[in-house]
Scaffold this active site. Structure first.
Site, PDB file in Angstrom:
ATOM      1  N   GLY A 140      34.093   2.384  18.918  1.00 19.57           N
ATOM      2  CA  GLY A 140      34.285   3.477  19.861  1.00 19.57           C
ATOM      3  C   GLY A 140      34.753   3.069  21.242  1.00 19.57           C
ATOM      4  O   GLY A 140      34.862   3.915  22.128  1.00 19.57           O
TER       5      GLY A 140
ATOM      6  N   LYS B  96      30.539   1.598   2.750  1.00 18.92           N
ATOM      7  CA  LYS B  96      30.887   0.785   3.910  1.00 18.92           C
ATOM      8  C   LYS B  96      29.568   0.322   4.536  1.00 18.92           C
ATOM      9  O   LYS B  96      28.785   1.133   5.037  1.00 18.92           O
ATOM     10  CB  LYS B  96      31.694   1.578   4.932  1.00 18.92           C
ATOM     11  CG  LYS B  96      32.001   0.783   6.202  1.00 18.92           C
ATOM     12  CD  LYS B  96      32.628   1.647   7.281  1.00 18.92           C
ATOM     13  CE  LYS B  96      32.765   0.865   8.571  1.00 18.92           C
ATOM     14  NZ  LYS B  96      33.262   1.697   9.695  1.00 18.92           N
TER      15      LYS B  96
END
Length: 254
Positions: A158, A97
């Site tokens: 987040g 990723k």
């Protein structure tokens, strides 16, 4: 929904899970089991195979059932990301990723450096999933460069703010010939369901699960939300309309 295949691997679960921020490996292991995920992502710095002095995250993951995708979190440019990917490849990890975010405040991905890294890593034969802004043009360029899937953000990493890039994700889904995985900012199971309802092939969450009061229950909640959205799409929901439509006849008293 069509079968989900990424990098030649078939996935039954459309919920992917990040492994950061969990209080312990035991908690992570329980959350993974509750989520029934088949793909997790972790930073290379958390892999300590054979190192008794460190907690090896791989001990919490049943790799016969779950694919481990290393991420390049912390990389500030393509060169750093490619170096991390090569180290991962040397350690036996083919799934990468790509995360390249030079801005420490918002952690937004650098589109130019990300595309460079996709090109280089794909040429090495790695299964590359780039984390990108919800930019349809960039998503197309990454696909052309060899990305196995694209991972547009819903909102900053987040932040738990949900999908603030809805319109752009819809375009990416419409135009993409590789799977679309909505990543970042997913804070509630309803956000994950929304991503699937938008047509995304899968969704990845981390903070929403790991930082919950009960990560194991939250992992299960995400699993069920994604499954519910899949089932709803398979059922064929009626089209939205601008006008009201009575659910009972209006002429029964005439």
């Amino acid at each position: 929904m069509k079968e989900l295949v990424i990098g030649g691997r078939k996935f039954k679960s459309r919920f992917f899970l990040g492994t950061g921020k969990f209080a312990s490996s035991e908690q992570l292991k329980a959350a993974l089991a509750a989520s029934e995920t088949e793909l997790v992502t972790t930073a290379l710095t958390r892999v300590h195979e054979g190192d008794a002095a460190h907690d090896d995250i791989l001990k919490a993951i049943d790799r016969t059932k779950v694919e481990v995708m290393l991420n390049t979190s912390g990389a500030r440019n393509a060169e750093e990301a490619i170096r991390i990917a090569c180290l991962g490849e040397a350690a036996g990890f083919k799934w990468i990723k790509l995360e390249i975010h030079p801005d420490a405040r918002y952690l937004l991905p650098d589109p130019i450096e990300t595309l460079k890294a996709v090109e280089a890593c794909a040429k090495r034969g790695l299964v590359v999933l780039p984390y990108i802004n919800a930019d349809p043009v960039l998503a197309h360029r990454c696909e052309d460069a060899g990305a196995a899937a694209v991972m547009p953000l819903g909102s900053p990493i987040g932040s738990n703010r949900g999908i603030r890039t809805r319109d752009m994700i819809e375009i990416i889904v419409e135009q993409s010939h590789v799977p679309v995985v909505v990543d970042a900012g997913i804070g509630l199971p309803s956000h994950a369901a929304e991503a699937i309802e938008l047509g995304a092939d899968a969704v990845l969450a981390n903070t929403a699960v790991a930082a919950a009061d009960d990560p194991v229950k939250m992992a299960e909640a995400f699993k069920l939300a994604v499954q519910g959205a899949e089932l709803a799409l398979q059922a064929g929901p009626p089209a939205a309309g601008r006008m009201a439509a009575a659910t009972s006849p209006l002429d029964i008293f005439s």
